[in-house]
Design an enzyme around this catalytic site. Structure first.
Site, PDB file in Angstrom:
ATOM      1  N   GLN A   2       0.739  -1.320   0.080  1.00  0.00           N
ATOM      2  CA  GLN A   2      -0.012   0.071   0.038  1.00  0.00           C
ATOM      3  C   GLN A   2       0.825   1.321   0.124  1.00  0.00           C
ATOM      4  O   GLN A   2       0.400   2.399   0.002  1.00  0.00           O
ATOM      5  CB  GLN A   2      -0.814  -0.039   1.304  1.00  0.00           C
ATOM      6  CG  GLN A   2      -2.029  -1.155   1.399  1.00  0.00           C
ATOM      7  CD  GLN A   2      -3.168  -1.143   0.392  1.00  0.00           C
ATOM      8  OE1 GLN A   2      -3.198  -0.152  -0.115  1.00  0.00           O
ATOM      9  NE2 GLN A   2      -3.926  -2.268   0.140  1.00  0.00           N
ATOM     10  N   CYS A  20      -9.752  -9.856   3.343  1.00  0.00           N
ATOM     11  CA  CYS A  20      -9.554 -11.296   3.657  1.00  0.00           C
ATOM     12  C   CYS A  20     -10.240 -11.616   5.044  1.00  0.00           C
ATOM     13  O   CYS A  20     -10.688 -12.805   5.481  1.00  0.00           O
ATOM     14  CB  CYS A  20      -8.116 -11.295   4.300  1.00  0.00           C
ATOM     15  SG  CYS A  20      -7.032 -10.308   3.063  1.00  0.00           S
TER      16      CYS A  20
HETATM   17  C1  LIG Z   1      -3.256  -6.694  -0.712  1.00  0.00           C
HETATM   18  C2  LIG Z   1      -2.204  -6.772   0.309  1.00  0.00           C
HETATM   19  C3  LIG Z   1      -1.238  -7.785   0.490  1.00  0.00           C
HETATM   20  C4  LIG Z   1      -1.515  -9.307  -0.259  1.00  0.00           C
HETATM   21  O1  LIG Z   1      -1.182  -9.033  -1.836  1.00  0.00           O
HETATM   22  P1  LIG Z   1      -1.800 -10.039  -2.677  1.00  0.00           P
HETATM   23  O2  LIG Z   1      -1.135  -9.575  -3.989  1.00  0.00           O
HETATM   24  O3  LIG Z   1      -3.269  -9.801  -2.605  1.00  0.00           O
HETATM   25  O4  LIG Z   1      -1.333 -11.482  -2.150  1.00  0.00           O
HETATM   26  C5  LIG Z   1      -0.075  -7.737   1.556  1.00  0.00           C
HETATM   27  N1  LIG Z   1      -0.046  -6.565   2.083  1.00  0.00           N
HETATM   28  C6  LIG Z   1      -0.767  -5.839   2.153  1.00  0.00           C
HETATM   29  C7  LIG Z   1      -0.627  -4.446   2.889  1.00  0.00           C
HETATM   30  C8  LIG Z   1      -1.859  -5.688   1.187  1.00  0.00           C
HETATM   31  O5  LIG Z   1      -2.950  -4.614   1.118  1.00  0.00           O
END
Ligand SMILES: *Cc1c(COP(=O)(O)O)cnc(C)c1O
Length: 393
Positions: free
Chosen positions: A190, A336
């Site tokens: 992010q 999730c």
């Molecule tokens: C979405 C997210 C993930 C996971 O990434 P994916 O590509 O969906 O496995 C990990 N860390 C953060 C902070 C996220 O927002």
């Protein structure tokens, strides 16, 4: 296909304020994808002409990622996404051949990928310290200083939290890690827009990112590993990714990630100020019209795209579902967790009361959102909160 726009059955387009869960694929990537799928069907490991074409696409993309992050291209490893990158960073350092240390330090507000991997390492006998956060959701450098020892092999702290948007002081934290000889990893999934990484001149040894949070495709990400650091493998097989991560490359995903990185390099300031304006506007419109609400982490340094708001006396799940019926997509914390009734582990770690935390909804923006959407959504949110509160009376 062309007729779809005039179809009476055309679906109303949602107002999509859930960009921290995933983002729409950018128009530029969408336009080029058919060409990539058609022209690059060779295996990048094959040395014939078709293979070389695909190899070039992978390496061009790797260079774009390395330019955005300020590291060398051979420090960029493509993975299946943020979760794999986080898991690999933790496992890979814990199980590295040269590692004799037994303690991992992370924080209570990490993404589940880091937290559940940490739990797994605990079950293998490693010691894990979960740093607390202050009421704004900030991990303090002092809290790390107090607990770090020379038994720590890795400190893993996210750059920007996916539920609150809080930006952590990664420079200070990574410096403390290095003073004790520990490695430093950051989940930057992010953080890519708001933090300008210059990995070569930083104390960040490893960094995770994910294409689908940046208008790229789902199922593709990166772990950077500073050269000279030997982490163990997570995926076994062929010699792809310098022999460190096996599996035939996800060409469309890797292509999309390269374009996404270029787009950020070109438009970062414009994207950030647009998202900041949109989230600021929504917060202003809602707080001026609804009582008894809190914008979480309001006084912390926050990424522009995320507003996490707690509405007292409202069930966040009910609010989210009612907004959905009116065409506004938002989320109760991390995607999730949807379906579970436990309030967000992030808000709980910030010391927010359980009932307040359970009344929280996250609105997250992208540069493709508009002010008009914010005005429309604000009306819908205000109406819905009032309705739900009256029902509870
Ligand atoms: C979405 C997210 C993930 C996971 O990434 P994916 O590509 O969906 O496995 C990990 N860390 C953060 C902070 C996220 O927002």
């Amino acid at each position: 296909m062309g007729e779809e726009t005039s179809s009476p059955f055309q679906r109303m387009r949602s107002i999509y304020f859930d960009n921290a869960a995933t983002t729409q694929v950018s128009p530029g990537i969408l336009a080029e994808l058919p060409r990539v799928l058609q022209d690059c069907c060779g295996n990048p490991s094959s040395i014939h002409a078709e293979g070389r074409k695909s190899r070039k696409l992978v390496e061009d993309s790797r260079r774009s990622v390395s330019e955005l992050l300020g590291c060398r291209a051979n420090e960029v490893y493509f993975t299946s996404g943020g979760s794999e990158s986080d898991t690999w960073a933790l496992y890979g350092t814990a199980h590295a051949p040269g590692n004799h240390r037994r303690t991992l330090i992370t924080s209570q507000i990490e993404h589940k990928a880091v937290l559940s991997c940490s739990k797994r390492l605990e079950s293998e006998g490693y010691n894990v310290i979960y740093l607390p956060v202050d009421p704004n959701g900030v991990v303090s450098a002092d809290s790390l200083k107090r607990v770090i020892t020379e038994d720590v092999f890795l400190v893993s702290i996210m750059s920007v939290n996916n539920e609150t948007g809080v930006i952590q002081d990664i420079d200070a934290l990574s410096e403390i890690a290095h003073l004790k000889g520990a490695l430093f990893h950051t989940d930057a999934v992010q953080g890519i827009y708001d933090v300008e990484y210059k990995l070569a001149n930083s104390q960040i040894d490893m960094l995770s990112l994910s294409a689908h949070k940046l208008h790229g495709l789902k199922g593709c990400g990166v772990l950077t590993v500073r050269s000279g650091i030997d982490i163990s493998k997570l995926i076994y097989g062929g010699a792809q990714e310098q022999g460190k991560r096996a599996g035939t490359e996800n060409l469309p995903g890797i292509y999309s990630l390269g374009i996404a990185c270029r787009d950020i390099m070109t438009n970062r300031d414009a994207i950030n100020s647009r998202k900041r304006k949109l989230s600021g506007l929504l917060e202003e419109l809602i707080t001026s019209r609804i009582e008894d609400l809190t914008v979480n982490s309001a006084s912390a340094r926050r990424a522009g795209g995320i507003s996490n708001i707690s509405f007292r006396g409202v069930d966040g799940e009910a609010l989210m579902l009612n907004l959905d019926l009116k065409g506004v997509c938002a989320s109760t914390g991390s995607a999730c967790l949807s379906g579970s009734v436990d309030p967000s582990h992030v808000l709980m770690a910030m010391g927010i009361e359980k009932e307040i935390a359970a009344g929280s909804v996250r609105f997250s923006f992208s540069e493709y959102n508009t002010e008009e959407e914010v005005y429309t959504a604000a009306d819908i949110i205000c109406e819905t909160v009032k309705k739900l509160r009256n029902m509870n009376k």
